[in-house]
Design a protein around this motif. Structure first.
Motif, mmCIF file in Angstrom:
data_model
loop_
_atom_site.group_PDB
_atom_site.id
_atom_site.type_symbol
_atom_site.label_atom_id
_atom_site.label_comp_id
_atom_site.label_asym_id
_atom_site.label_seq_id
_atom_site.Cartn_x
_atom_site.Cartn_y
_atom_site.Cartn_z
ATOM 1 N N VAL A 1 8.266 48.688 -2.062
ATOM 2 C CA VAL A 1 8.347 49.686 -0.995
ATOM 3 C C VAL A 1 9.167 49.184 0.190
ATOM 4 C CG1 VAL A 1 6.988 51.069 0.627
ATOM 5 C CG2 VAL A 1 6.153 50.715 -1.700
ATOM 6 N N GLU A 2 8.804 48.017 0.720
ATOM 7 C CA GLU A 2 9.500 47.507 1.910
ATOM 8 C C GLU A 2 10.977 47.260 1.627
ATOM 9 O OE1 GLU A 2 8.971 43.486 4.298
ATOM 10 O OE2 GLU A 2 7.374 44.911 4.802
ATOM 11 N N MET A 3 11.283 46.685 0.483
ATOM 12 C CA MET A 3 12.676 46.392 0.139
ATOM 13 C C MET A 3 13.496 47.686 0.028
ATOM 14 S SD MET A 3 14.015 43.954 -2.940
ATOM 15 C CE MET A 3 13.680 45.126 -4.253
ATOM 16 N N THR A 4 12.916 48.706 -0.585
ATOM 17 C CA THR A 4 13.637 49.974 -0.736
ATOM 18 C C THR A 4 13.818 50.665 0.614
ATOM 19 O OG1 THR A 4 12.741 50.196 -2.971
ATOM 20 C CG2 THR A 4 13.677 52.179 -1.977
ATOM 21 N N ILE A 5 12.788 50.656 1.445
ATOM 22 C CA ILE A 5 12.907 51.267 2.778
ATOM 23 C C ILE A 5 13.994 50.563 3.583
ATOM 24 C CG2 ILE A 5 11.727 51.510 5.008
ATOM 25 C CD1 ILE A 5 9.198 52.271 3.427
ATOM 26 N N LYS A 6 14.031 49.236 3.530
ATOM 27 C CA LYS A 6 15.047 48.483 4.281
ATOM 28 C C LYS A 6 16.460 48.763 3.766
ATOM 29 C CE LYS A 6 12.172 44.720 5.969
ATOM 30 N NZ LYS A 6 11.886 43.283 5.902
ATOM 31 N N LYS A 7 16.562 49.107 2.486
ATOM 32 C CA LYS A 7 17.875 49.472 1.931
ATOM 33 C C LYS A 7 18.385 50.753 2.596
ATOM 34 C CE LYS A 7 18.139 51.296 -2.229
ATOM 35 N NZ LYS A 7 18.058 51.438 -3.685
ATOM 36 N N THR B 1 3.559 45.172 -4.635
ATOM 37 C CA THR B 1 4.305 46.436 -4.722
ATOM 38 C C THR B 1 4.787 46.848 -3.345
ATOM 39 O OG1 THR B 1 3.028 47.174 -6.629
ATOM 40 C CG2 THR B 1 4.128 48.888 -5.343
ATOM 41 N N LEU B 2 3.913 46.708 -2.350
ATOM 42 C CA LEU B 2 4.259 47.101 -0.991
ATOM 43 C C LEU B 2 5.421 46.278 -0.460
ATOM 44 C CD1 LEU B 2 3.296 49.031 1.274
ATOM 45 C CD2 LEU B 2 1.982 47.118 2.179
ATOM 46 N N LYS B 3 5.373 44.958 -0.639
ATOM 47 C CA LYS B 3 6.410 44.085 -0.080
ATOM 48 C C LYS B 3 7.696 44.112 -0.897
ATOM 49 C CE LYS B 3 4.327 42.727 3.525
ATOM 50 N NZ LYS B 3 4.761 43.271 4.794
ATOM 51 N N ILE C 1 16.176 57.891 10.942
ATOM 52 C CA ILE C 1 15.354 56.831 10.347
ATOM 53 C C ILE C 1 14.246 57.452 9.509
ATOM 54 C CG2 ILE C 1 13.700 54.983 10.852
ATOM 55 C CD1 ILE C 1 15.487 54.341 13.321
ATOM 56 N N ARG C 2 13.561 58.451 10.056
ATOM 57 C CA ARG C 2 12.481 59.118 9.320
ATOM 58 C C ARG C 2 13.021 59.719 8.027
ATOM 59 N NH1 ARG C 2 7.450 61.027 9.553
ATOM 60 N NH2 ARG C 2 7.050 60.178 11.599
ATOM 61 N N LEU C 3 14.175 60.379 8.095
ATOM 62 C CA LEU C 3 14.779 60.982 6.910
ATOM 63 C C LEU C 3 15.102 59.917 5.859
ATOM 64 C CD1 LEU C 3 15.843 63.639 5.677
ATOM 65 C CD2 LEU C 3 18.034 63.125 6.753
ATOM 66 N N ASN C 4 15.647 58.791 6.301
ATOM 67 C CA ASN C 4 15.993 57.718 5.367
ATOM 68 C C ASN C 4 14.749 57.069 4.765
ATOM 69 O OD1 ASN C 4 18.698 58.150 5.584
ATOM 70 N ND2 ASN C 4 19.092 56.475 6.991
ATOM 71 N N VAL C 5 13.692 56.921 5.557
ATOM 72 C CA VAL C 5 12.440 56.374 5.021
ATOM 73 C C VAL C 5 11.866 57.327 3.970
ATOM 74 C CG1 VAL C 5 10.051 55.780 5.595
ATOM 75 C CG2 VAL C 5 11.920 54.934 7.023
ATOM 76 N N GLU C 6 11.926 58.621 4.256
ATOM 77 C CA GLU C 6 11.446 59.613 3.278
ATOM 78 C C GLU C 6 12.270 59.543 1.986
ATOM 79 O OE1 GLU C 6 8.818 61.399 3.170
ATOM 80 O OE2 GLU C 6 8.170 61.769 5.227
ATOM 81 N N LYS C 7 13.583 59.343 2.114
ATOM 82 C CA LYS C 7 14.434 59.207 0.922
ATOM 83 C C LYS C 7 14.023 57.986 0.112
ATOM 84 C CE LYS C 7 18.673 61.251 2.791
ATOM 85 N NZ LYS C 7 20.034 60.916 3.271
ATOM 86 N N ALA C 8 13.724 56.895 0.801
ATOM 87 C CA ALA C 8 13.287 55.671 0.116
ATOM 88 C C ALA C 8 11.975 55.914 -0.619
ATOM 89 C CB ALA C 8 13.134 54.536 1.130
ATOM 90 N N LEU C 9 11.040 56.580 0.038
ATOM 91 C CA LEU C 9 9.752 56.864 -0.602
ATOM 92 C C LEU C 9 9.929 57.786 -1.802
ATOM 93 C CD1 LEU C 9 7.382 57.241 2.480
ATOM 94 C CD2 LEU C 9 7.757 55.231 1.028
ATOM 95 N N ASP C 10 10.868 58.738 -1.701
ATOM 96 C CA ASP C 10 11.147 59.620 -2.843
ATOM 97 C C ASP C 10 11.693 58.836 -4.030
ATOM 98 O OD1 ASP C 10 10.240 61.869 -1.502
ATOM 99 O OD2 ASP C 10 12.247 62.548 -0.912
ATOM 100 N N PHE D 1 7.852 55.839 -9.770
ATOM 101 C CA PHE D 1 7.296 54.619 -10.363
ATOM 102 C C PHE D 1 5.799 54.527 -10.087
ATOM 103 C CE2 PHE D 1 11.781 53.696 -9.462
ATOM 104 C CZ PHE D 1 12.216 53.386 -10.747
ATOM 105 N N LEU D 2 5.405 54.868 -8.866
ATOM 106 C CA LEU D 2 3.982 54.844 -8.516
ATOM 107 C C LEU D 2 3.217 55.915 -9.288
ATOM 108 C CD1 LEU D 2 4.248 54.381 -4.637
ATOM 109 C CD2 LEU D 2 3.871 52.611 -6.372
#
Length: 79
Positions: free
Chosen positions: A61-67, A56-58, A6-15, A20-21
């Protein structure tokens, strides 16, 4: 999915989101993941004072993390 996955996937989403940010003078850091369902992040730089950072957060960020990690239920910005 394990906590490490999960942590790895969240980091991928943030990357995926980070360029864009950064193009607007901002950034984002992962603070913590709690109970494999709650993600705490910290918006940085220009994102801190931005009037649309909650949008931006909702929607970004949130949509990409959930993906990447569908079991994540909520993303919270820690100021």
């Amino acid at each position: 999915m394990t906590s490490d996955e999960i942590r790895l996937n969240v980091e991928k989403a943030l990357d995926e989101i980070r360029p864009f940010l950064e193009s607007d003078g901002g950034n984002i850091s992962l603070i913590s993941i709690e109970d494999d369902t709650l993600v705490r992040v910290q918006l940085q730089g220009a994102c801190v004072g931005c009037s649309v950072n909650q949008m931006t957060l909702k929607s970004g960020v949130e949509m990409t993390i959930k993906k990447y990690a569908p079991q994540i239920e909520q993303v919270i910005n820690v100021e």
